[in-house]
Design an enzyme around this catalytic site. Structure first.
Site, PDB file in Angstrom:
ATOM      1  CG  ASN A 137      -5.144  17.179 -20.884  1.00 36.05           C
ATOM      2  OD1 ASN A 137      -4.215  16.381 -21.022  1.00 36.05           O
ATOM      3  ND2 ASN A 137      -6.372  16.940 -21.288  1.00 36.05           N
ATOM      4  CE  LYS A 160       3.356  17.080 -14.170  1.00 30.83           C
ATOM      5  NZ  LYS A 160       3.499  15.802 -14.850  1.00 30.83           N
ATOM      6  CD  GLU A 208       4.335  16.914 -22.719  1.00 30.60           C
ATOM      7  OE1 GLU A 208       3.605  17.796 -22.212  1.00 30.60           O
ATOM      8  OE2 GLU A 208       3.893  15.909 -23.312  1.00 30.60           O
ATOM      9  CG  HIS A 222      -3.909  12.462 -25.212  1.00 28.34           C
ATOM     10  ND1 HIS A 222      -4.340  13.040 -24.040  1.00 28.34           N
ATOM     11  CD2 HIS A 222      -2.650  12.031 -24.983  1.00 28.34           C
ATOM     12  CE1 HIS A 222      -3.362  12.953 -23.133  1.00 28.34           C
ATOM     13  NE2 HIS A 222      -2.332  12.350 -23.683  1.00 28.34           N
ATOM     14  CE  LYS A 224      -1.878  13.160 -13.712  1.00 30.94           C
ATOM     15  NZ  LYS A 224      -2.893  13.275 -14.762  1.00 30.94           N
ATOM     16  CD  GLU A 265      -5.780  15.835 -14.110  1.00 33.18           C
ATOM     17  OE1 GLU A 265      -4.947  14.967 -13.790  1.00 33.18           O
ATOM     18  OE2 GLU A 265      -6.058  16.150 -15.255  1.00 33.18           O
ATOM     19  NE  ARG A 289      -1.273  16.605 -12.010  1.00 35.50           N
ATOM     20  CZ  ARG A 289      -0.555  15.802 -11.240  1.00 35.50           C
ATOM     21  NH1 ARG A 289      -0.813  15.708  -9.949  1.00 35.50           N
ATOM     22  NH2 ARG A 289       0.433  15.082 -11.749  1.00 35.50           N
ATOM     23  NE  ARG A 311      -3.804  -2.170   2.303  1.00 35.17           N
ATOM     24  CZ  ARG A 311      -3.451  -3.248   2.986  1.00 35.17           C
ATOM     25  NH1 ARG A 311      -2.343  -3.254   3.697  1.00 35.17           N
ATOM     26  NH2 ARG A 311      -4.216  -4.303   2.957  1.00 35.17           N
ATOM     27  CG  HIS A 325      -1.460  16.778 -23.658  1.00 34.34           C
ATOM     28  ND1 HIS A 325      -0.646  17.877 -23.720  1.00 34.34           N
ATOM     29  CD2 HIS A 325      -0.647  15.720 -23.343  1.00 34.34           C
ATOM     30  CE1 HIS A 325       0.603  17.511 -23.423  1.00 34.34           C
ATOM     31  NE2 HIS A 325       0.623  16.211 -23.198  1.00 34.34           N
ATOM     32  CG  HIS A 374       2.962  12.166 -25.814  1.00 33.77           C
ATOM     33  ND1 HIS A 374       1.586  12.137 -25.772  1.00 33.77           N
ATOM     34  CD2 HIS A 374       3.349  13.083 -24.880  1.00 33.77           C
ATOM     35  CE1 HIS A 374       1.155  12.991 -24.844  1.00 33.77           C
ATOM     36  NE2 HIS A 374       2.204  13.574 -24.288  1.00 33.77           N
TER      37      HIS A 374
HETATM   38  N1  LIG Z   1       3.183  10.294 -14.870  1.00 35.89           N
HETATM   39  C1  LIG Z   1       3.032  11.367 -15.602  1.00 35.89           C
HETATM   40  O1  LIG Z   1       2.589  12.417 -15.140  1.00 35.89           O
HETATM   41  C2  LIG Z   1       3.450  11.294 -17.035  1.00 35.89           C
HETATM   42  C3  LIG Z   1       3.529  12.445 -17.799  1.00 35.89           C
HETATM   43  C4  LIG Z   1       3.965  12.346 -19.114  1.00 35.89           C
HETATM   44  C5  LIG Z   1       4.287  11.103 -19.639  1.00 35.89           C
HETATM   45  N2  LIG Z   1       4.181  10.002 -18.874  1.00 35.89           N
HETATM   46  C6  LIG Z   1       4.536   8.688 -19.404  1.00 35.89           C
HETATM   47  O2  LIG Z   1       5.895   8.707 -19.793  1.00 35.89           O
HETATM   48  C7  LIG Z   1       6.079   7.779 -20.839  1.00 35.89           C
HETATM   49  C8  LIG Z   1       6.907   8.419 -21.925  1.00 35.89           C
HETATM   50  O3  LIG Z   1       8.176   8.745 -21.397  1.00 35.89           O
HETATM   51  P1  LIG Z   1       9.464   8.815 -22.350  1.00 35.89           P
HETATM   52  O4  LIG Z   1       9.171   9.738 -23.470  1.00 35.89           O
HETATM   53  O5  LIG Z   1      10.624   9.058 -21.489  1.00 35.89           O
HETATM   54  O6  LIG Z   1       9.474   7.352 -23.000  1.00 35.89           O
HETATM   55  P2  LIG Z   1      10.393   6.099 -22.695  1.00 35.89           P
HETATM   56  O7  LIG Z   1      10.497   5.810 -21.276  1.00 35.89           O
HETATM   57  O8  LIG Z   1       9.872   5.037 -23.604  1.00 35.89           O
HETATM   58  O9  LIG Z   1      11.820   6.586 -23.207  1.00 35.89           O
HETATM   59  C9  LIG Z   1      11.984   6.856 -24.576  1.00 35.89           C
HETATM   60  C10 LIG Z   1      13.152   6.047 -25.150  1.00 35.89           C
HETATM   61  O10 LIG Z   1      14.367   6.677 -24.760  1.00 35.89           O
HETATM   62  C11 LIG Z   1      15.230   5.737 -24.145  1.00 35.89           C
HETATM   63  N3  LIG Z   1      16.063   6.509 -23.212  1.00 35.89           N
HETATM   64  C12 LIG Z   1      15.718   7.050 -22.016  1.00 35.89           C
HETATM   65  N4  LIG Z   1      16.717   7.789 -21.529  1.00 35.89           N
HETATM   66  C13 LIG Z   1      17.740   7.716 -22.429  1.00 35.89           C
HETATM   67  C14 LIG Z   1      19.062   8.289 -22.498  1.00 35.89           C
HETATM   68  N5  LIG Z   1      19.506   9.095 -21.545  1.00 35.89           N
HETATM   69  N6  LIG Z   1      19.807   7.991 -23.574  1.00 35.89           N
HETATM   70  C15 LIG Z   1      19.358   7.193 -24.566  1.00 35.89           C
HETATM   71  N7  LIG Z   1      18.115   6.635 -24.568  1.00 35.89           N
HETATM   72  C16 LIG Z   1      17.329   6.904 -23.504  1.00 35.89           C
HETATM   73  C17 LIG Z   1      14.299   4.703 -23.559  1.00 35.89           C
HETATM   74  O11 LIG Z   1      14.934   3.485 -23.375  1.00 35.89           O
HETATM   75  C18 LIG Z   1      13.212   4.617 -24.635  1.00 35.89           C
HETATM   76  O12 LIG Z   1      13.611   3.798 -25.700  1.00 35.89           O
HETATM   77  C19 LIG Z   1       4.703   7.339 -21.301  1.00 35.89           C
HETATM   78  O13 LIG Z   1       4.449   6.047 -20.819  1.00 35.89           O
HETATM   79  C20 LIG Z   1       3.785   8.327 -20.645  1.00 35.89           C
HETATM   80  O14 LIG Z   1       2.518   7.776 -20.344  1.00 35.89           O
HETATM   81  C21 LIG Z   1       3.774  10.073 -17.589  1.00 35.89           C
HETATM   82 ZN   LIG Z   2       2.277  14.993 -22.798  1.00 30.69          ZN
END
Ligand SMILES: NC(=O)c1ccc[n+]([C@@H]2O[C@H](COP(=O)([O-])OP(=O)(O)OC[C@H]3O[C@@H](n4cnc5c(N)ncnc54)[C@H](O)[C@@H]3O)[C@@H](O)[C@H]2O)c1
Ligand SMILES: [Zn+2]
Length: 278
Positions: free
Chosen positions: A157, A139, A97, A164, A55, A149, A153, A33, A160, A176
């Site tokens: 979006n 942020k 972003e 999206h 989140k 949210e 918050r 938990r 987005h 994205h």
């Molecule tokens: N929790 C939230 O508030 C929130 C907000 C925005 C996005 N997200 C989530 O984040 C995810 C997207 O994140 P992302 O864009 O980082 O994608 P990701 O984690 O898939 O990373 C993108 C690619 O870059 C590679 N990578 C990461 N760091 C690297 C580095 N330093 N050098 C070389 N390669 C590297 C990863 O292995 C991957 O192939 C989605 O799942 C999305 O839903 C969450």
């Molecule tokens: Zn986004």
């Protein structure tokens, strides 16, 4: 976690992109938990977005991010040096972003991003540091005022709802960041058509996106009607209505009474998407 004998005093460390930091957050939120976690984001998107705000979401066969939790990390550690190995396409996702953060909260931040555009592209860690810090702070401040949210918050979006929808209409064949960039351009035009944003400000949004090398036309082969249909799948909808978080100025979200989001007539959405066809 069980195999490793993780107890209540265990700490989860999430080192990687947003997929990793979200998964780490979700595991930490649900194991016993909720135990502590530290995030060490290595992609630009994870640094300025995914790792900030508490989140987490994981994809399940029924849809993206349908399962998740709110759970704040005890610390987020960012080292811009890691960006030197990040592919350009991934850099764009984070940049989109950062532009969004500037547009909803700080026109100076937008100016700083534009002035540093070249150094950023060259992967200059010293140039990235202060800009990432500012973006995280924007942020974090918004999240601090509305952690769960219920209101403000939603401004995160911005860009987005269309973003999206473009991602979904393209069956996730585009990134994205690409979708959000087009979404920011489209939603600026939507705001102008509703009389919320001036034409000069729309131009500033478009100039900023092009200076930073971010796309603003609808991806080849997508129809405005299919994008509009995809907006209806957005999980931020309320009582089946699609909500948009729109700008009133550069650095200023629009607010209608106590509402940070509003509905947009279908014909406005279609007209704007047609303007942005390639
Ligand atoms: N929790 C939230 O508030 C929130 C907000 C925005 C996005 N997200 C989530 O984040 C995810 C997207 O994140 P992302 O864009 O980082 O994608 P990701 O984690 O898939 O990373 C993108 C690619 O870059 C590679 N990578 C990461 N760091 C690297 C580095 N330093 N050098 C070389 N390669 C590297 C990863 O292995 C991957 O192939 C989605 O799942 C999305 O839903 C969450
Ligand atoms: Zn986004």
């Amino acid at each position: 976690m069980a195999d490793r004998g993780a107890g209540r005093d265990a700490v989860v460390v999430g080192l990687g992109g947003g997929v990793t930091t979200d998964l780490a957050g979700f595991v930490a939120a649900t194991w016993m938990r909720g135990i502590a976690h530290v995030l060490v984001p290595t992609s630009l998107l994870a640094m300025v977005d995914a790792a900030v705000g508490g989140k987490s979401g994981v994809d399940v066969p029924w849809g993206k991010n349908l399962v998740g939790a709110f759970h704040q990390p005890v610390a987020v550690v960012v080292d811009p040096e890691t960006l030197s190995t990040l592919p350009d396409r991934e850099l764009d996702c984070g940049l989109a972003e950062m532009v969004k953060h500037a547009l909803i909260a700080d026109s100076n931040h937008l100016q700083e991003l534009l002035s540093a555009a070249e150094e950023l592209r060259e992967g200059d860690a010293a140039a990235w540091g202060p800009l990432i810090t500012r973006s995280i702070r924007i942020k974090a401040e918004i999240v601090h005022r509305d952690e769960f949210e219920v209101g403000e918050r939603a401004v995160l979006n911005t860009g987005h709802t269309i973003g999206h929808a473009i991602e979904a209409a393209a069956r996730y064949g585009i990134s994205h960041g690409h979708a959000v960039s087009v979404g920011l351009a489209a939603e600026a035009r939507i705001a102008a058509r509703l009389g919320l944003l001036s034409d000069e400000d729309v131009q500033r949004v478009e100039e900023a996106l092009s200076t930073l090398g971010l796309p603003q036309t609808v991806p080849e082969g997508l129809e405005p009607t299919s994008i509009l249909a995809a907006t209806r799948l957005d999980k931020k909808g309320r009582a089946g209505q699609v909500r948009y978080s729109l700008l009133a100025g550069i650095g200023r979200p629009s607010k209608q009474g106590v509402e940070w989001t509003r509905e947009v007539p279908d014909d406005v959405v279609i007209a704007v998407l047609e303007e942005l066809l390639p």
